[in-house]
Write an enzyme that holds these catalytic residues in place. Structure first.
Site, PDB file in Angstrom:
ATOM      1  N   LYS A  22      38.757   5.799  32.789  1.00  0.00           N
ATOM      2  CA  LYS A  22      38.890   4.455  31.925  1.00  0.00           C
ATOM      3  C   LYS A  22      40.266   3.874  32.757  1.00  0.00           C
ATOM      4  O   LYS A  22      40.988   4.522  33.294  1.00  0.00           O
ATOM      5  CB  LYS A  22      39.074   4.655  30.571  1.00  0.00           C
ATOM      6  CG  LYS A  22      40.168   5.790  30.264  1.00  0.00           C
ATOM      7  CD  LYS A  22      41.494   5.259  30.283  1.00  0.00           C
ATOM      8  CE  LYS A  22      42.736   6.372  29.903  1.00  0.00           C
ATOM      9  NZ  LYS A  22      44.139   6.133  30.315  1.00  0.00           N
ATOM     10  N   PRO A 107      40.547  10.592  39.676  1.00  0.00           N
ATOM     11  CA  PRO A 107      41.794  11.448  39.869  1.00  0.00           C
ATOM     12  C   PRO A 107      42.334  12.181  38.994  1.00  0.00           C
ATOM     13  O   PRO A 107      42.514  11.769  37.846  1.00  0.00           O
ATOM     14  CB  PRO A 107      42.805  10.273  40.195  1.00  0.00           C
ATOM     15  CG  PRO A 107      41.850   8.871  40.446  1.00  0.00           C
ATOM     16  CD  PRO A 107      40.566   9.170  39.725  1.00  0.00           C
ATOM     17  N   GLY A 111      46.116   9.211  35.025  1.00  0.00           N
ATOM     18  CA  GLY A 111      45.975   8.195  34.118  1.00  0.00           C
ATOM     19  C   GLY A 111      44.553   7.543  34.036  1.00  0.00           C
ATOM     20  O   GLY A 111      44.831   6.421  33.445  1.00  0.00           O
ATOM     21  N   ASP A 149      42.044  10.413  24.039  1.00  0.00           N
ATOM     22  CA  ASP A 149      41.148   9.476  24.705  1.00  0.00           C
ATOM     23  C   ASP A 149      39.619  10.051  25.076  1.00  0.00           C
ATOM     24  O   ASP A 149      38.723   9.268  25.459  1.00  0.00           O
ATOM     25  CB  ASP A 149      41.746   9.448  26.297  1.00  0.00           C
ATOM     26  CG  ASP A 149      42.904   8.948  26.743  1.00  0.00           C
ATOM     27  OD1 ASP A 149      43.405   8.190  25.541  1.00  0.00           O
ATOM     28  OD2 ASP A 149      43.413   8.883  27.485  1.00  0.00           O
TER      29      ASP A 149
HETATM   30  P1  ATP Z   1      45.120  10.407  30.581  1.00  0.00           P
HETATM   31  O1  ATP Z   1      44.927   9.325  31.269  1.00  0.00           O
HETATM   32  O2  ATP Z   1      44.027  11.010  29.334  1.00  0.00           O
HETATM   33  O3  ATP Z   1      46.658  10.730  29.902  1.00  0.00           O
HETATM   34  P2  ATP Z   1      45.060  11.957  32.997  1.00  0.00           P
HETATM   35  O4  ATP Z   1      44.051  11.069  33.570  1.00  0.00           O
HETATM   36  O5  ATP Z   1      46.491  11.370  33.401  1.00  0.00           O
HETATM   37  O6  ATP Z   1      44.923  11.834  31.525  1.00  0.00           O
HETATM   38  P3  ATP Z   1      43.937  14.456  33.676  1.00  0.00           P
HETATM   39  O7  ATP Z   1      43.209  14.278  34.786  1.00  0.00           O
HETATM   40  O8  ATP Z   1      43.166  14.453  32.198  1.00  0.00           O
HETATM   41  O9  ATP Z   1      45.138  13.375  33.300  1.00  0.00           O
HETATM   42  O10 ATP Z   1      44.808  15.685  33.573  1.00  0.00           O
HETATM   43  C1  ATP Z   1      45.940  16.085  32.879  1.00  0.00           C
HETATM   44  C2  ATP Z   1      46.192  17.478  32.916  1.00  0.00           C
HETATM   45  O11 ATP Z   1      45.095  18.216  32.025  1.00  0.00           O
HETATM   46  C3  ATP Z   1      46.004  18.158  34.135  1.00  0.00           C
HETATM   47  O12 ATP Z   1      47.145  18.299  35.055  1.00  0.00           O
HETATM   48  C4  ATP Z   1      45.372  19.524  34.102  1.00  0.00           C
HETATM   49  O13 ATP Z   1      46.301  20.507  33.900  1.00  0.00           O
HETATM   50  C5  ATP Z   1      44.842  19.367  32.628  1.00  0.00           C
HETATM   51  N1  ATP Z   1      43.304  19.669  32.232  1.00  0.00           N
HETATM   52  C6  ATP Z   1      42.725  20.270  31.487  1.00  0.00           C
HETATM   53  N2  ATP Z   1      41.426  20.009  31.648  1.00  0.00           N
HETATM   54  C7  ATP Z   1      41.220  19.577  32.741  1.00  0.00           C
HETATM   55  C8  ATP Z   1      40.114  18.928  33.227  1.00  0.00           C
HETATM   56  N3  ATP Z   1      38.707  19.225  33.134  1.00  0.00           N
HETATM   57  N4  ATP Z   1      40.170  18.021  34.429  1.00  0.00           N
HETATM   58  C9  ATP Z   1      41.494  17.672  34.819  1.00  0.00           C
HETATM   59  N5  ATP Z   1      42.603  18.344  34.200  1.00  0.00           N
HETATM   60  C10 ATP Z   1      42.500  19.018  33.292  1.00  0.00           C
END
Ligand code: ATP
Length: 312
Positions: A22, A107, A111, A149
């Site tokens: 997203k 990624p 985010g 999310d």
């Molecule tokens: P958001 O946009 O929802 O705030 P994000 O995209 O910034 O999230 P994610 O890729 O969801 O970040 O990862 C955040 C943290 O969650 C990672 O650093 C990791 O330690 C943990 N994590 C737990 N499960 C997962 C998963 N299935 N994939 C990626 N990271 C995961």
């Protein structure tokens, strides 16, 4: 009480679910509530970058992960996909006998809700594998418990999320939008970005978050120029404060002709709205050549939510 025989009997074979990333086309953040959560007006748009979660019967819960950044993904029960499988198994009194393989393309810590996508994917994959036929509303409740999310990852399309972002109202999208996502070197922790938001906002009057009518119209009419004029992200100053190098990425994309540039959610991925697929190719090339990102990924929105693509 768990019932492994029921889980095993219902298992038809591998089930693969595709789940989109997203971008937040509006992320309005209010002052933190007493429980620490920030009230949000969060307009999600699902984009065509996908993780795939494959569920296969196994003696016990096991997680594997491949793809860019997979070395940073936990493989224990803290993985959001594992937590989703455990929550569903508990709801139905089953043993969580499943191997979940995550093929990452979203990624990590970027985010773009990659972990949330995996949670929604695992939930749908296990529900299909185990034949538990959980009502959609109940799947959404489990998603909301797993993270703000996660419900949107199940639903896809476009939606306004209020509360912590988990109370969704679908929004209509009247056309395709083209994007380029610049992947940064390393991730940013979402809680750290919110802490920085609070630090920057301290002593200021933070307005109540409210969804933008102009944004809603731009999405409904499929008007990229109007959408470009209405994109906002209240977390952007905090993300730039923690990662000042992102300013150069935003500038590189804008100079390459993007209609608009912004940090995606909590970052550090940056999002560039462009006119069409051809512009996406040009902007992606310029972004890579600028040396301000490690990858530049064209993608189209809206994308459907979690979808079963293989059912063995
Ligand atoms: P958001 O946009 O929802 O705030 P994000 O995209 O910034 O999230 P994610 O890729 O969801 O970040 O990862 C955040 C943290 O969650 C990672 O650093 C990791 O330690 C943990 N994590 C737990 N499960 C997962 C998963 N299935 N994939 C990626 N990271 C995961």
């Amino acid at each position: 009480m768990s019932d492994t025989s029921q889980g095993a009997a219902a298992a038809p074979g591998p089930v693969t679910v595709r789940v989109p990333a997203k971008v937040n086309v509006q992320l309005a953040v209010g002052a933190p509530r007493p429980d620490g959560f920030h009230p949000l007006a969060n307009v999600f748009l699902a984009v065509g970058l996908y993780d795939e979660v494959t569920a296969t019967p196994a003696p016990e819960l096991r997680i594997t992960c491949t793809g860019p950044g997979s070395d940073q993904v936990p493989l224990d029960r803290t993985n959001l996909a594992a937590r989703a499988a455990l929550a569903l198994a508990e709801l139905h009194g089953l043993a969580p006998g499943v191997h979940l393989h995550i093929a990452k393309d979203i990624p990590v810590a970027g985010g773009m809700a990659g972990g949330s996508a995996d949670a929604a994917g695992a939930l749908l994959a296990c529900d299909t594998l185990w034949g538990t036929r959980t009502p959609y509303a109940q799947l959404l409740d489990i998603c909301a418990e797993l993270g703000s999310d996660v419900p949107f990852s199940l639903v896809g399309g476009a939606a306004l999320g209020v509360g912590r972002g988990e109370l969704l109202t679908p929004w209509q999208v009247g056309g395709e939008f083209h994007w380029v996502f610049a992947v940064a070197d390393g991730g940013l922790s979402t809680p750290a970005v919110y802490r920085e938001f609070d630090r920057l906002a301290s002593g200021t009057d933070v307005p109540e978050p409210a969804a933008s009518d102009a944004l809603r119209t731009a999405l409904r009419t499929g008007d990229a120029t109007a959408l470009a004029a209405t994109l906002t992200n209240d977390l952007q100053p905090a993300a730039l404060s923690l990662r000042p190098s992102l300013t150069a990425t935003l500038t590189a994309g804008t100079e390459a002709g993007a209609l608009a540039a912004l940090v995606s959610g909590s970052g550090p991925t940056t999002a560039f709205l462009v006119k069409d697929a051809e512009a996406a190719g040009r902007v992606a090339e310029s972004l890579l050549a600028s040396g301000t990102c490690v990858a530049a990924r064209p993608a189209v929105s809206p994308a459907p939510g979690a979808t079963v693509v293989v059912k063995g």
